[in-house]
Design a protein around this motif. Structure first.
Motif, short mmCIF file in Angstrom:
data_model
loop_
_atom_site.label_atom_id
_atom_site.label_comp_id
_atom_site.label_asym_id
_atom_site.label_seq_id
_atom_site.Cartn_x
_atom_site.Cartn_y
_atom_site.Cartn_z
N LEU A 66 0.83 -1.21 0.00
CA LEU A 66 0.00 0.00 0.00
C LEU A 66 0.86 1.26 0.00
N TYR A 125 2.14 1.67 -3.48
CA TYR A 125 1.10 2.22 -4.35
C TYR A 125 0.95 3.71 -4.13
N GLU A 126 0.99 4.12 -2.86
CA GLU A 126 0.84 5.54 -2.55
C GLU A 126 1.99 6.36 -3.13
N ARG A 127 3.21 5.85 -2.99
CA ARG A 127 4.39 6.54 -3.54
C ARG A 127 4.30 6.62 -5.06
N SER A 168 1.61 6.75 -6.87
CA SER A 168 0.57 7.70 -7.31
C SER A 168 0.99 9.15 -7.08
N THR A 169 1.95 9.39 -6.19
CA THR A 169 2.39 10.77 -5.95
C THR A 169 3.51 11.19 -6.90
#
Length: 171
Positions: free
Chosen positions: A162, A165-167, A169-170
């Motif tokens: 997760l 995934y967050e990294r 998307s940024t």
């Protein structure tokens, strides 16, 4: 959530049968991870994953007792084989279609590794489960604690995924 529900239920009544809960949970997991991996797989690998899903669900629905209160270890073995198949297909695809990105930065690496690790331990636990229940309950309890540790490690790897995934998307 499933483990928390089982833990809470076990604290209230350790003799309660949770087979139906896990049987249905494993069916849900097969469907969920089929859709998850189907978004990633390409070509023949996608077709193999679909075949694996159809065979797994077909076997569970027609050859097991998935609606009974007792856990059917054949469903446990089926889910482990399904996870191993999909994780290995993903690793094969990742290695075959090389890209310049570091594999550990890919969230799917962490998910596939977690499923592979969990499956290898779970198949060792579930296959002789009923034998140990009759002959060596102490070792069975040891395996149950070991499975809880493996579950924590698996969920930790899911958490790492997760974060990846967050990294992603940024960026």
């Amino acid at each position: 959530m499933n483990e928390w529900l089982s833990f809470t239920r076990d604290q209230c009544n350790p003799d309660v049968k949770v087979g139906l809960q896990y049987n249905l949970y494993f069916i849900f997991c097969i469907v969920f991870f089929y859709f998850y991996y189907s978004l990633l797989f390409k070509g023949i690998i996608k077709k193999i994953a679909l075949l694996s899903t159809v065979l797994s669900l077909g076997y569970i629905f027609f050859c097991t007792h998935f609606l009974e209160n007792d856990f059917d270890k054949r469903i446990g073995i089926t889910i482990t084989l399904f996870y191993i198949m999909n994780a290995m297909l993903w690793f094969y695809q990742k290695i075959s279609f090389f890209d310049e990105h570091k594999i550990t930065n890919d969230p799917v690496f962490w998910i596939s590794t977690a499923l592979l690790m969990w499956s290898c331990f779970f198949i060792f636990r579930v296959t002789p489960m009923f034998f140990f229940a009759e002959n060596d309950n102490e070792f069975l309890q040891f395996l149950k604690v070991g499975q809880n540790i493996i579950n924590i490690m698996m969920y930790s790897m899911f958490y790492i995924a997760l974060i990846k995934y967050e990294r992603r998307s940024t960026l």
